[in-house]
Design a protein around this motif. Sequence first.
Motif, PDB file in Angstrom:
ATOM      1  N   ARG A   1      -7.232  -4.706  -0.065  1.00  0.00           N
ATOM      2  CA  ARG A   1      -6.600  -6.000  -0.292  1.00  0.00           C
ATOM      3  C   ARG A   1      -5.154  -5.881  -0.768  1.00  0.00           C
ATOM      4  NH1 ARG A   1      -9.768  -9.262  -2.416  1.00  0.00           N
ATOM      5  NH2 ARG A   1     -11.714  -8.093  -2.102  1.00  0.00           N
ATOM      6  N   ASN A   2      -4.729  -4.702  -1.219  1.00  0.00           N
ATOM      7  CA  ASN A   2      -3.335  -4.507  -1.649  1.00  0.00           C
ATOM      8  C   ASN A   2      -2.438  -3.973  -0.540  1.00  0.00           C
ATOM      9  OD1 ASN A   2      -3.456  -5.264  -4.492  1.00  0.00           O
ATOM     10  ND2 ASN A   2      -4.798  -3.476  -4.728  1.00  0.00           N
TER      11      ASN A   2
ATOM     12  N   THR B   1      -9.779 -10.594   6.914  1.00  0.00           N
ATOM     13  CA  THR B   1     -10.040 -11.683   5.977  1.00  0.00           C
ATOM     14  C   THR B   1      -9.381 -11.483   4.626  1.00  0.00           C
ATOM     15  OG1 THR B   1     -12.157 -12.131   7.073  1.00  0.00           O
ATOM     16  CG2 THR B   1     -11.850 -13.021   4.843  1.00  0.00           C
ATOM     17  N   ASN B   2      -9.482 -10.272   4.069  1.00  0.00           N
ATOM     18  CA  ASN B   2      -8.948 -10.015   2.721  1.00  0.00           C
ATOM     19  C   ASN B   2      -7.571  -9.372   2.712  1.00  0.00           C
ATOM     20  OD1 ASN B   2     -11.298 -10.976   1.349  1.00  0.00           O
ATOM     21  ND2 ASN B   2     -12.342  -9.059   1.892  1.00  0.00           N
TER      22      ASN B   2
ATOM     23  N   THR C   1      -8.548   1.276  -2.801  1.00  0.00           N
ATOM     24  CA  THR C   1      -8.112  -0.102  -3.015  1.00  0.00           C
ATOM     25  C   THR C   1      -6.696  -0.216  -3.566  1.00  0.00           C
ATOM     26  OG1 THR C   1      -9.228  -0.028  -5.173  1.00  0.00           O
ATOM     27  CG2 THR C   1     -10.451  -0.980  -3.307  1.00  0.00           C
TER      28      THR C   1
ATOM     29  N   THR D   1      -4.601 -10.214   2.743  1.00  0.00           N
ATOM     30  CA  THR D   1      -3.643 -11.302   2.563  1.00  0.00           C
ATOM     31  C   THR D   1      -2.234 -10.811   2.225  1.00  0.00           C
ATOM     32  OG1 THR D   1      -4.330 -11.494   0.245  1.00  0.00           O
ATOM     33  CG2 THR D   1      -5.409 -12.933   1.857  1.00  0.00           C
TER      34      THR D   1
ATOM     35  N   GLY E   1     -10.856  -3.946   5.770  1.00  0.00           N
ATOM     36  CA  GLY E   1     -10.637  -5.257   5.184  1.00  0.00           C
ATOM     37  C   GLY E   1     -10.739  -5.282   3.676  1.00  0.00           C
ATOM     38  N   GLN E   2     -11.224  -4.182   3.045  1.00  0.00           N
ATOM     39  CA  GLN E   2     -11.314  -4.121   1.592  1.00  0.00           C
ATOM     40  C   GLN E   2     -10.006  -3.666   0.944  1.00  0.00           C
ATOM     41  OE1 GLN E   2     -14.792  -1.789   0.467  1.00  0.00           O
ATOM     42  NE2 GLN E   2     -15.901  -2.530   2.273  1.00  0.00           N
TER      43      GLN E   2
END
Length: 770
Positions: free
Chosen positions: A402-403, A424-425, A378, A427, A399-400
């Motif tokens: 997120r960074n 989705t994640n 992560t 971003t 998708g996990q």
Amino acid sequence: MGTIIMLLLGLFSLATINISFTNGSSVSIGCIESEKQALLIFKQHLVDPANRLASWVHDEDCCRWDGVVCDNVTGHVLQLQLRHPTLDYEATDVEYFANERTKLGGKINHSLLNLKHLSYLDLSNNNFQGIQIPKFFSSMGSLRYLNLSHSVFGGLIPSQLGNLSNLQYLNLNCHWHGEKFVENNLSHSVSGGLIPSQLGNLSNLQYFDLDSHWHEEKLFVENLQWLGGLSQLKHLDLGGGDLSKASDWLHMATTLHSLEELHLSFCQLPLVGPILNLNSSSLVILDLSGNFGLYSSILSWIYSLKTLVSLDLGNIGLIGPIPDGLGNLTSLRYLDLSGNSFSSSIPDWLYSFSPIESLSLFDASLQGKISSVIGNMTSLINLDLSNNKLSKNLPKSFGQLRNLEILDISDNLFEGDIDEILFTNLTNLRQFHGNGNSLNLKVNPNWIPPFQLDTIRFRSWNLGPQFPPWLHSKTQFKVLDISLSRISDSIPSWFWQMTSQFYYLNISHNQIHGQIPALPVTYPRAIFDFNSNSFSGLLPRISSNLRVLDISSNYLSDSLSNFFCSRMNETMILEALILDLNGLFGQIPNCWMKWPNLLIIVLSSNNFTGFLPPSLGALRFLHSLHLGNNSLWGELPTQLKNCQHLTTLDLNGNEFKGHIPAWLGLSLQNLIILSLGSNKFHGSIPNELCALVSLQVLNLSHNNLSGYLPKCIGNFRAMFEQDGYIIGRLTTTFYRAELEATSMVAMEKIKVIRPKSDLFGKALRKSSSA
């Protein structure tokens, strides 16, 4: 490295707290007259083509001169900041050469010795035309900062520099990052030779950079024992040097207890025996990349470097599974293992290495599928898995991450569907490089991506047949590659309106139809590739910011006059124009003087007629000119001899006549490919062509040539060294001599080589012509 530089700059700032920096700052007293005279003498011996030192005049206070920094209490000159500004890597050749001509040069006068308080001297990024570093620098005892990097000094490094006992920063870096050629053919720093051991006397040195990548003559050492005297050294870079005899390099690395950064990339480091009694180390950054075969003798030492934050072991010949001992380096945040031969899958321990922020496994012979537990990483910000044999689907656990900001999975064997859930994640994702996989993007037509990507590379994905509507929601694009993506549609107007923001746009090898509107570009030096589609109509009006335009292999039907000659009040920066295999017609216009940056012109396989215009000779930097398979006629304009950087001249399959001009050999001596076949040239082959010693392909077939073959034809040595060849039936009835047996003959055909649209690093594309 940035931390060390900031630390050193901080030290200099504290030491010069009373300094008035020039450019308008006030000083309490003027400079010392004797020091002003010393600077004027120094200036007198410099070459200053851009008049950068115009403020250095006798009537002005020298503490107000550009580049001069004084102590505002004593008036003594403390710093000379004469570094030449660095050009953006994307600069055009015209900008590059113009910049080269504005650099300081000439000689460095010993009048600098009169600046008794000078502590900071920066002459970096200038051009001193190979002169030796002045030995008198060794008498400038106050110097604490000396930067001569990228300034074309020659000769050996003076051993006398070891006398500068107060020196804290020494940079003689000659690592040349660009791909531009240099007119004077000189390297960008000192020549090769032995690194003088006297530099080991610089006991206060904290930053030492001798990087010599790309240098023709390598710097070398017999050993590194002399480094033992640099007890305060924090940053050491000997990258690119020859350390093949320095069997003590690892001992040195373990005894310099202040060392925080060590860069020894591509140094031919020798193998070392087992290391006993390893000393503790303060190393934070270690780069040993490019030392092939080194791995077997250093891993145990590396495992002991508990303070490491950044480790580069790229291209050192690691084989087998990725070493699990690296998992003990709990401080590690940046790991580069690219260019090795693991021939295995990514190990489970690496998926669990959660602290890692940047992981590069490019070209590491990885195979198998990516485990779903990759979602545990992560902390990842940058992940490069490109150019491997990884296969199957991308797990949804991506998708996990997120960074994640940069993801590169290009040139693997991934296949299957990707849906919007994966993103989705994500971003924070800014760049997604996925070229060269067989993935299908299956998203709702109304999908709005959650990220603001500036780079998308989805070449060979299945995105069609409709032009992707989700692109409409993204307004931050700079790079978009959706080539070979099975799109068979016209481009909606909203997308054409977005083109102004692109730096790189590649929609080639689809079945996109319709007309191309005007192409406004706000990003300097943009690259547009529309080749191998079904575009029709007129040539588009282009922005003066466009660098590369490829609309080859389409159905355009237009003359060139309006495209080239309608904007004579503008100077275009276009470097490559590729329009072959269309239905373009008419004469080639005579207004090339407004396109001075052109390096590559490809207009072959169209319907052009008439003479070649003399203004082609204004293209001083032209490298490659392809006009084959048209109906051009007349004699070759003598102005072409001004294009002295030409490496490829393809005029095959036209109706040019007259004698083959002698100036081809006398003026265009960089030619590698010369194709004049299937024209109407007559007479004999001029002896002057034998001056083309770099020539690898020569096509004179299907003309009306006669006479003897030049006896000097054996001068074409590059043909033998590079598998070159001479094309044509040179032993036909037009000749009264046989080709010498030492020459290589290929009958009938020529492969005309021309660059693909992405000219800087992409493979060459080939097209055949009779």
